[in-house]
Design a protein around this motif. Structure first.
Motif, PDB file in Angstrom:
ATOM      1  N   ASN A 216       0.811  -1.223   0.000  1.00 22.65           N
ATOM      2  CA  ASN A 216       0.000   0.000   0.000  1.00 22.65           C
ATOM      3  C   ASN A 216       0.846   1.275   0.000  1.00 22.65           C
ATOM      4  O   ASN A 216       0.530   2.259   0.671  1.00 22.65           O
ATOM      5  N   LEU A 217       1.920   1.257  -0.775  1.00 17.62           N
ATOM      6  CA  LEU A 217       2.736   2.453  -0.911  1.00 17.62           C
ATOM      7  C   LEU A 217       2.170   3.370  -1.990  1.00 17.62           C
ATOM      8  O   LEU A 217       1.570   2.931  -2.972  1.00 17.62           O
ATOM      9  N   ARG A 218       2.385   4.658  -1.812  1.00 13.64           N
ATOM     10  CA  ARG A 218       2.035   5.647  -2.819  1.00 13.64           C
ATOM     11  C   ARG A 218       3.238   6.560  -3.045  1.00 13.64           C
ATOM     12  O   ARG A 218       4.022   6.800  -2.123  1.00 13.64           O
ATOM     13  N   LEU A 219       3.357   7.061  -4.267  1.00 17.85           N
ATOM     14  CA  LEU A 219       4.449   7.976  -4.601  1.00 17.85           C
ATOM     15  C   LEU A 219       3.859   9.337  -4.926  1.00 17.85           C
ATOM     16  O   LEU A 219       3.014   9.462  -5.818  1.00 17.85           O
ATOM     17  N   LYS A 220       4.316  10.346  -4.206  1.00 22.48           N
ATOM     18  CA  LYS A 220       3.868  11.720  -4.437  1.00 22.48           C
ATOM     19  C   LYS A 220       5.010  12.500  -5.090  1.00 22.48           C
ATOM     20  O   LYS A 220       6.120  12.548  -4.554  1.00 22.48           O
ATOM     21  N   ALA A 221       4.716  13.094  -6.235  1.00 18.96           N
ATOM     22  CA  ALA A 221       5.689  13.952  -6.920  1.00 18.96           C
ATOM     23  C   ALA A 221       5.169  15.377  -6.903  1.00 18.96           C
ATOM     24  O   ALA A 221       4.004  15.626  -7.245  1.00 18.96           O
ATOM     25  N   SER A 222       6.013  16.322  -6.495  1.00 20.63           N
ATOM     26  CA  SER A 222       5.607  17.725  -6.393  1.00 20.63           C
ATOM     27  C   SER A 222       6.659  18.612  -7.047  1.00 20.63           C
ATOM     28  O   SER A 222       7.862  18.349  -6.934  1.00 20.63           O
ATOM     29  N   ILE A 223       6.200  19.655  -7.720  1.00 12.20           N
ATOM     30  CA  ILE A 223       7.088  20.641  -8.328  1.00 12.20           C
ATOM     31  C   ILE A 223       6.846  21.980  -7.658  1.00 12.20           C
ATOM     32  O   ILE A 223       5.699  22.406  -7.472  1.00 12.20           O
ATOM     33  N   TYR A 224       7.937  22.656  -7.287  1.00 13.24           N
ATOM     34  CA  TYR A 224       7.879  23.952  -6.629  1.00 13.24           C
ATOM     35  C   TYR A 224       8.671  24.975  -7.435  1.00 13.24           C
ATOM     36  O   TYR A 224       9.621  24.634  -8.151  1.00 13.24           O
ATOM     37  N   THR A 225       8.310  26.213  -7.324  1.00 12.53           N
ATOM     38  CA  THR A 225       9.097  27.288  -7.921  1.00 12.53           C
ATOM     39  C   THR A 225      10.408  27.442  -7.166  1.00 12.53           C
ATOM     40  O   THR A 225      10.599  26.850  -6.092  1.00 12.53           O
ATOM     41  N   ALA A 226      11.288  28.268  -7.692  1.00 15.88           N
ATOM     42  CA  ALA A 226      12.573  28.499  -7.030  1.00 15.88           C
ATOM     43  C   ALA A 226      12.394  29.118  -5.651  1.00 15.88           C
ATOM     44  O   ALA A 226      13.235  28.933  -4.763  1.00 15.88           O
ATOM     45  N   SER A 227      11.290  29.837  -5.437  1.00 14.29           N
ATOM     46  CA  SER A 227      11.044  30.458  -4.133  1.00 14.29           C
ATOM     47  C   SER A 227      10.241  29.571  -3.192  1.00 14.29           C
ATOM     48  O   SER A 227       9.928  29.965  -2.077  1.00 14.29           O
ATOM     49  N   GLY A 228       9.879  28.340  -3.644  1.00 15.25           N
ATOM     50  CA  GLY A 228       9.238  27.392  -2.752  1.00 15.25           C
ATOM     51  C   GLY A 228       7.729  27.311  -2.845  1.00 15.25           C
ATOM     52  O   GLY A 228       7.098  26.654  -2.015  1.00 15.25           O
ATOM     53  N   GLU A 229       7.124  27.937  -3.839  1.00 12.59           N
ATOM     54  CA  GLU A 229       5.673  27.876  -4.002  1.00 12.59           C
ATOM     55  C   GLU A 229       5.290  26.632  -4.785  1.00 12.59           C
ATOM     56  O   GLU A 229       5.892  26.317  -5.813  1.00 12.59           O
ATOM     57  N   LEU A 230       4.280  25.909  -4.316  1.00 14.83           N
ATOM     58  CA  LEU A 230       3.833  24.689  -4.989  1.00 14.83           C
ATOM     59  C   LEU A 230       3.245  25.015  -6.355  1.00 14.83           C
ATOM     60  O   LEU A 230       2.350  25.850  -6.474  1.00 14.83           O
ATOM     61  N   VAL A 231       3.751  24.325  -7.381  1.00 18.51           N
ATOM     62  CA  VAL A 231       3.220  24.477  -8.736  1.00 18.51           C
ATOM     63  C   VAL A 231       2.146  23.441  -8.998  1.00 18.51           C
ATOM     64  O   VAL A 231       1.027  23.763  -9.416  1.00 18.51           O
ATOM     65  N   ASN A 232       2.461  22.176  -8.719  1.00 18.56           N
ATOM     66  CA  ASN A 232       1.521  21.090  -8.969  1.00 18.56           C
ATOM     67  C   ASN A 232       2.082  19.828  -8.346  1.00 18.56           C
ATOM     68  O   ASN A 232       3.294  19.708  -8.101  1.00 18.56           O
ATOM     69  N   SER A 233       1.213  18.833  -8.105  1.00 18.62           N
ATOM     70  CA  SER A 233       1.663  17.565  -7.549  1.00 18.62           C
ATOM     71  C   SER A 233       0.734  16.452  -7.993  1.00 18.62           C
ATOM     72  O   SER A 233      -0.378  16.700  -8.469  1.00 18.62           O
ATOM     73  N   ILE A 234       1.187  15.221  -7.821  1.00 20.14           N
ATOM     74  CA  ILE A 234       0.397  14.049  -8.182  1.00 20.14           C
ATOM     75  C   ILE A 234       0.769  12.914  -7.242  1.00 20.14           C
ATOM     76  O   ILE A 234       1.925  12.807  -6.806  1.00 20.14           O
ATOM     77  N   ILE A 235      -0.216  12.059  -6.885  1.00 23.23           N
ATOM     78  CA  ILE A 235       0.008  10.894  -6.036  1.00 23.23           C
ATOM     79  C   ILE A 235      -0.428   9.654  -6.807  1.00 23.23           C
ATOM     80  O   ILE A 235      -1.530   9.617  -7.365  1.00 23.23           O
ATOM     81  N   THR A 236       0.450   8.644  -6.849  1.00 27.51           N
ATOM     82  CA  THR A 236       0.181   7.422  -7.607  1.00 27.51           C
ATOM     83  C   THR A 236       0.475   6.213  -6.736  1.00 27.51           C
ATOM     84  O   THR A 236       1.461   6.207  -5.981  1.00 27.51           O
TER      85      THR A 236
END
Length: 801
Positions: A216-236
């Motif tokens: 029951n593992l999930r992988l979360k991938a997240s992209i942030y701007t250079a200043s640390g603001e969340l751009v988008n993410s996905i969990i699979t």
């Protein structure tokens, strides 16, 4: 995959309180400190209870060769610099709390030269012959939790000769300890690529391997701007059971900030392996969103814009520091090249340090990442050809997996002047190597630096495996490349091999000389100074002057660009001379980091800066006729004056890259004025200098980090009483340092100096010398004092913060 962060990135990570609210299972810690070292061989040193009390204590990275003396009798050849090699041992004792017994522990070596063998608590972990590739061992089954652990490393660089340039010896790159949970992302297991950039969005594709040891593992991938603001993410979801799973994910970035040479914007990526709400493993990466292509007719395009590749080749040594990796030393090299207008680096002829690619990502260089200098056919008696059959697949895979997430890397090279290009074995091996690369990274072209320019005779080219034709030298075929290589894309992988000694000049300058003249003449019959004139009119017989080849490259769009041999002088390969020459003459910049005159030709051609540079110096013999050259840009013409009298105005004609005058020498002031439409753009003056009277110290950074690694480079100039550099000064400069700093090295850029790099004194060379100060791990004021006989002491203050 491990990642080493700059301080700005560390600040950014700490700010990610939302993304990393949980501590996570992975830690990556420096494993550089508190090693013991012994120069020599003792097979008992692998044993846990071995008494190493008499060994030297040091921190890594470490290069023992650079600490030795230059000697023609050393086992290393002149091509390798004449410094000692041999065998060395390293040991480290460390403890791990019993509470960590459920974690996995890995040790990562970024590079060991060479033939490293590693033991943990007496258990043999393995051997890696390649001196440049990074590698990892799993320590977990053999660790004592709650007790002491002993790691021992043997480094064997005794098989000589094994290199065509200075290699260094030892654990010369960083070492890291990584701990993870039961399930984890393996080393190099994450591949992050820009799948598509169109309109106002980019699709980022993640291919992530996961070692699954729980359900029951999930992988979360997240992209942030250079200043640390969340751009988008996905969990699979990740597959269950004991298996190595691959998870594919796509994330859309709207209105992406593209990475480019002039604007190297880096997003941040966080991968989190989740079990319920718990983070069981996590990784951080940087991401540069960009797209590029090579066009048969129009050359190279980055983000849809035409870019001429203005590159240099670099070996891995850092002058007086040798091969021991220092991030600030590499950053300084790249800053000097960036200021010249260089936009690309070829890592000749081996994988670079990971930090080097981090710097190229951040500073805006594109990189040709090279793997091998030889395959099965040798260039030296004991080089990598002895290990190629057994190790090439593993080494190349490790290189590609390590480096493929760097936006700076735009081209893979599977070899340099490989001898298999001359027979049919080149077909089979080239196809295999390209296949290895393509299975791991299908986003970048693959080339090989070819020294055989006839396509009918070159078997690596005939393999059909290469995406790009890379030619070393043979500039005579460049203009007709489309005819000789129909429908093929071009890069000049190695060019020029022009030769200069900084500050040395002789005439005439209106003819080009080749030293040595041909392959039949091993060494040049040059001059007693064992020097080469700094006018750009001498090259090795296989190459050209800088101006000759650059004129061709800039003329044709289908010639995507070039890599000049070389950006910096390097230890070893001292063409065109025999001993006592011990380092190269090829560099645009000398070994100490002082630009040669041709640097300003490139700056005038490769940048938009107003440039005006005169050569030579103005200390000569009365009655002698001197060739005076001027490099300039952003102007129509240059007027030259001697002691206030005009010697005429010159303008570049046709494809000229400099202007010149023949001037009967008179002591005094030589002055140049460049103008555009009658308006003065720049003025430069050079003076006849008197005898040495004073020392000037110029520090590149007066404030450095008190981290035990950071460096301050101090240029030492010998001046006359009027403050003019004395062009022939060779005074012995003595240094004294107080405060929380040490002398990391001294140099002067001379390719023939036999003075040690690790010392507190050094002679000036053509009026200049270099001192490198390294901070300790405590803050305070560092004072460097310089003195020479007959001159007053002078000092400079450096703050370690």
């Amino acid at each position: 995959m491990q990642l080493k962060w700059f301080s700005i990135t560390l600040v950014w990570i700490l700010s990610l309180t939302t993304a990393l609210a949980q501590p996570g299972a992975r830690t990556i810690k420096s494993f550089d400190n508190d090693w013991l070292f012994y120069l020599g061989d003792d097979s008992l040193a692998r044993n846990v209870n071995y008494n190493a009390g008499s060994w030297r204590s040091l921190n890594l990275p470490h290069d023992w060769s650079i600490e030795g003396a230059f000697d023609e009798k050393n086992a290393t050849t002149q091509a390798e610099g004449g410094l000692p090699a041999g065998i060395g041992w390293y040991r480290k004792i460390f403890t791990l709390p019993a509470a960590l017994k459920d974690k996995n522990f890995f040790i990562n070596f970024d590079g060991v030269y060479r033939n490293s063998e590693v033991w943990i608590n007496g258990h043999y972990l393995g051997k890696r012959p390649n001196g440049y590739i990074s590698f990892q061992y799993n320590l977990t089954p053999y660790l004592q939790f709650g007790g002491s652990n002993v790691i021992a490393v043997k480094v064997d660089n005794s098989g000589q000769p094994n290199s065509r340039w200075y290699s260094g010896s030892g654990i010369y790159r960083h070492v890291w300890m990584t701990s993870t949970g039961k399930s984890y992302i393996p080393e190099g297991g994450a591949f992050i690529k820009t799948a598509d950039v169109s309109g106002n969005r980019a699709i980022i594709n993640f291919q992530t391997q996961v070692m699954v040891n729980e359900d029951n593992l999930r992988l979360k991938a997240s992209i942030y701007t250079a200043s640390g603001e969340l751009v988008n993410s996905i969990i699979t979801s990740v597959g269950n059971g004991d298996t190595l799973a691959t998870v594919s994910q796509n994330i859309i970035v709207g209105h992406p900030n593209l990475w480019s040479i002039d604007h190297p914007y880096l997003y941040k990526v966080v991968l989190q392996l989740l079990s319920g709400k718990q983070v069981v493993d996590n990784e951080q990466h940087t991401l540069g969103i960009r797209y590029f292509n090579f066009d048969v007719q129009r050359g190279f395009f980055l983000n849809g814009e035409s870019v001429k590749i203005k590159g240099v080749c670099l070996h891995h040594d850092e002058g007086a520091l040798g091969a021991a990796v220092n991030t600030r030393a590499m950053e300084r090299q790249l800053q000097i090249l960036k200021d010249m207008g260089c936009n690309a680096i070829r890592t000749s002829h081996n994988p670079p340090a990971p930090e080097f690619l981090d710097l190229c990502d951040r500073m805006g260089f594109i990189v040709m990442d090279e793997a091998f200098d030889m395959w099965e056919k040798k260039k030296n008696k004991h080089d990598y050809h002895e290990d190629f059959k057994k190790w090439h697949k593993r080494d190349l895979e490790d290189q590609v997996k390590r480096d493929r997430n760097h936006p700076s890397v735009f081209l893979w090279s599977i070899g340099n002047e490989i001898r298999e290009q001359f027979d049919s074995t080149g077909i089979t091996i080239a196809r295999e190597l390209v296949s290895i690369v393509k299975k791991l990274d299908n986003t970048r072209p693959v080339t090989s630096a070819l020294s055989e320019s006839d396509p009918k005779k070159n078997f690596i080219y005939q393999s059909g495996a290469l995406d790009l034709v890379g030619l070393n030298y043979h500039q005579e075929v460049y203009a007709n490349f489309p005819k000789n290589y129909p429908n093929q894309k071009f890069i000049a992988t190695e060019t020029m091999s022009a030769l200069e000694t900084r500050g040395f000049y002789d005439t005439p300058t209106d003819t080009t000389r080749h030293w040595p003249h041909s392959s039949k003449e091993k060494f040049a019959k040059g001059n007693p100074e064992v020097a080469v004139t700094a006018y750009d009119n001498v090259a090795a017989y296989w190459g050209t002057t800088h101006e000759e080849t650059w004129k061709i490259i800039k003329k044709y769009d289908f010639l995507s660009g070039l890599f000049v041999w070389t950006g910096f002088d390097y230890i070893g390969e001292p063409v065109p001379y025999a001993w006592p020459a011990r380092s190269s003459y090829y560099g645009i910049v000398d070994l100490a980091g002082f630009p040669k005159d041709v640097y300003y030709m490139y700056q005038s051609e490769w940048t938009d800066k107003p440039v005006l540079h005169l050569l030579p110096h103005w200390n000569h013999n009365p009655g002698e006729t001197i060739d005076v050259w001027a490099y300039y840009s952003q102007a129509d013409e240059v007027e030259l004056f001697l002691n206030g009298q005009s010697l005429g105005t010159r303008a570049k004609q046709n494809d000229d890259l400099h202007v010149s005058w023949k001037v009967p020498y008179q002591p005094g002031t030589l002055k140049a004025i460049s103008r555009k439409s009658g308006r003065i753009i720049k003025t430069e003056e050079i003076y006849t200098a008197g005898p040495p009277a004073q020392i000037k110290l110029d520090v590149d950074r007066a404030s450095i980090k008190a981290d035990g690694r950071d460096l301050s480079y101090i240029t030492v100039s010998v001046l006359d009483k009027n403050g003019h550099v004395v062009s022939n000064a060779d005074n012995l400069i003595q240094f004294n340092i107080t405060g929380p700093g040490v002398m990391a090295g001294v140099d002067n850029g001379s390719p023939t100096s036999m003075e040690p790099f690790k010392a507190s004194q050094h002679k000036a060379f053509h009026g200049l010398c270099l001192a490198i100060v390294q901070a300790k791990q405590n803050a305070g004021i560092i004072t460097l004092t310089a003195q020479a006989e007959g001159m007053p002491k002078t000092k400079v203050i450096i703050r370690a913060r």
